[in-house]
Motif scaffolding. Structure first.
Motif, PDB file in Angstrom:
ATOM      1  N   ALA A  34      13.048  -2.899   7.529  1.00  0.00           N
ATOM      2  CA  ALA A  34      12.785  -2.942   6.115  1.00  0.00           C
ATOM      3  C   ALA A  34      11.480  -1.952   6.101  1.00  0.00           C
ATOM      4  O   ALA A  34      11.112  -1.223   5.448  1.00  0.00           O
ATOM      5  CB  ALA A  34      12.552  -4.156   5.750  1.00  0.00           C
ATOM      6  N   LYS A  38      10.527   1.425   3.957  1.00  0.00           N
ATOM      7  CA  LYS A  38       9.630   1.280   3.134  1.00  0.00           C
ATOM      8  C   LYS A  38       8.517   2.373   3.181  1.00  0.00           C
ATOM      9  O   LYS A  38       8.080   2.897   2.390  1.00  0.00           O
ATOM     10  CB  LYS A  38       8.725  -0.007   2.880  1.00  0.00           C
ATOM     11  CG  LYS A  38       7.645  -0.332   2.041  1.00  0.00           C
ATOM     12  CD  LYS A  38       7.954   0.008   0.617  1.00  0.00           C
ATOM     13  CE  LYS A  38       8.588  -1.416   0.076  1.00  0.00           C
ATOM     14  NZ  LYS A  38       8.965  -1.335  -1.412  1.00  0.00           N
ATOM     15  N   GLN A  41       9.651   5.561   2.113  1.00  0.00           N
ATOM     16  CA  GLN A  41       9.634   5.621   0.688  1.00  0.00           C
ATOM     17  C   GLN A  41       8.389   5.910  -0.163  1.00  0.00           C
ATOM     18  O   GLN A  41       8.240   6.813  -0.936  1.00  0.00           O
ATOM     19  CB  GLN A  41      10.342   4.349  -0.011  1.00  0.00           C
ATOM     20  CG  GLN A  41      10.201   4.202  -1.298  1.00  0.00           C
ATOM     21  CD  GLN A  41      10.544   2.808  -1.875  1.00  0.00           C
ATOM     22  OE1 GLN A  41      10.813   1.740  -1.195  1.00  0.00           O
ATOM     23  NE2 GLN A  41      10.470   2.512  -3.326  1.00  0.00           N
ATOM     24  N   LEU A  93       3.020  -3.311  -3.465  1.00  0.00           N
ATOM     25  CA  LEU A  93       3.482  -3.958  -2.153  1.00  0.00           C
ATOM     26  C   LEU A  93       3.402  -5.818  -2.235  1.00  0.00           C
ATOM     27  O   LEU A  93       2.462  -6.091  -2.687  1.00  0.00           O
ATOM     28  CB  LEU A  93       2.948  -3.345  -0.990  1.00  0.00           C
ATOM     29  CG  LEU A  93       2.748  -1.880  -0.708  1.00  0.00           C
ATOM     30  CD1 LEU A  93       1.705  -1.710   0.336  1.00  0.00           C
ATOM     31  CD2 LEU A  93       4.101  -1.519  -0.580  1.00  0.00           C
ATOM     32  N   ASP A  97       5.762  -6.998   2.556  1.00  0.00           N
ATOM     33  CA  ASP A  97       5.708  -5.494   2.561  1.00  0.00           C
ATOM     34  C   ASP A  97       4.449  -5.037   3.700  1.00  0.00           C
ATOM     35  O   ASP A  97       4.617  -4.170   4.509  1.00  0.00           O
ATOM     36  CB  ASP A  97       5.679  -4.640   1.351  1.00  0.00           C
ATOM     37  CG  ASP A  97       6.843  -4.591   0.710  1.00  0.00           C
ATOM     38  OD1 ASP A  97       8.138  -4.736   1.233  1.00  0.00           O
ATOM     39  OD2 ASP A  97       6.691  -4.597  -0.620  1.00  0.00           O
ATOM     40  N   LEU A 101       4.657  -3.271   7.382  1.00  0.00           N
ATOM     41  CA  LEU A 101       4.146  -1.843   7.434  1.00  0.00           C
ATOM     42  C   LEU A 101       2.985  -1.844   8.549  1.00  0.00           C
ATOM     43  O   LEU A 101       3.004  -0.852   9.387  1.00  0.00           O
ATOM     44  CB  LEU A 101       3.404  -1.305   6.077  1.00  0.00           C
ATOM     45  CG  LEU A 101       4.620  -0.972   5.116  1.00  0.00           C
ATOM     46  CD1 LEU A 101       3.704  -0.705   3.628  1.00  0.00           C
ATOM     47  CD2 LEU A 101       5.419   0.326   5.665  1.00  0.00           C
TER      48      LEU A 101
END
Length: 204
Positions: A34, A38, A41, A93, A97, A101
């Motif tokens: 994921a 992200k 993106q 976010l 997220d 990250l």
């Protein structure tokens, strides 16, 4: 006594809540798939598809400590660190997220290719001495790879390092490091900052 600026209490509560969030990070099982999606993106266009930036004054994120990346995103989201683009991105976010990250970029290998021939060995030597005098390795570690919520400096873009040092010195940069970094750079000339950035950028 002056009243705090509008939203200050909200930001303080938000960052305090984030501290609790990040304190629980070791128990978090990151979803790296994921996070990769992200990052592609919202991050890759500026920070590079593998976290190595090719854009002036834009940091590379590959190899940054997990907590460091998380905290910077929290600061941007809370408004305690300001950047026109990053503030907008971080606002969207979620907590998940941010955790994902941070974990994802920590898994990416920082630039390992040899630095180009040194254009100014004297500047490198000066930067080496300043880093030792200011005891930079005590926080950023001996090889400047960073730790916990403290940034990796080795191999970072030279222009970004210089911008960050200047911003800490002028008080432009807020968020993480506001206690340690201004006191570290106080008394250093702009030429000193250039030497420090030049030295750190060449480390691998």
């Amino acid at each position: 006594m002056n009243s705090p600026p509008p939203g200050a209490h909200r930001r303080t509560i938000f960052v305090a809540a984030a501290a609790i969030l990040l304190a629980a990070a070791p128990a978090w099982a990151a979803d790296l798939d994921a996070a990769k999606a992200k990052a592609k993106q919202v991050c890759a266009a500026c920070h590079g598809p593998e976290g190595t930036s090719q854009i002036e004054n834009t940091p590379s994120l590959a190899g940054q400590p997990d907590q460091f990346t998380q905290w910077q995103l929290v600061y941007f989201r809370a408004g305690t660190r300001k950047h026109a683009d990053m503030s907008k991105i971080a606002a969207d976010l979620s907590d998940a997220d941010i955790r994902n990250l941070g974990a994802y970029f920590a898994t990416l290998a920082p630039a390992q290719s040899p630095p180009p021939p040194d254009s100014d060995p004297a500047l490198t030597e000066r930067g080496t001495k300043i880093a030792a005098q200011r005891n930079c390795g005590s926080c950023h570690r001996e090889k400047y790879e960073g730790q916990q919520a403290i940034a990796r400096l080795a191999g970072q873009r030279e222009d970004y390092l210089l911008k960050s040092l200047r911003d800490f010195k002028t008080g432009t940069r807020t968020g993480g490091g506001v206690a340690a970094m201004p006191s570290t750079v106080v008394g250093l000339s702009d030429d000193d900052l250039k030497a420090l950035a030049h030295y750190l950028a060449r480390l691998r």
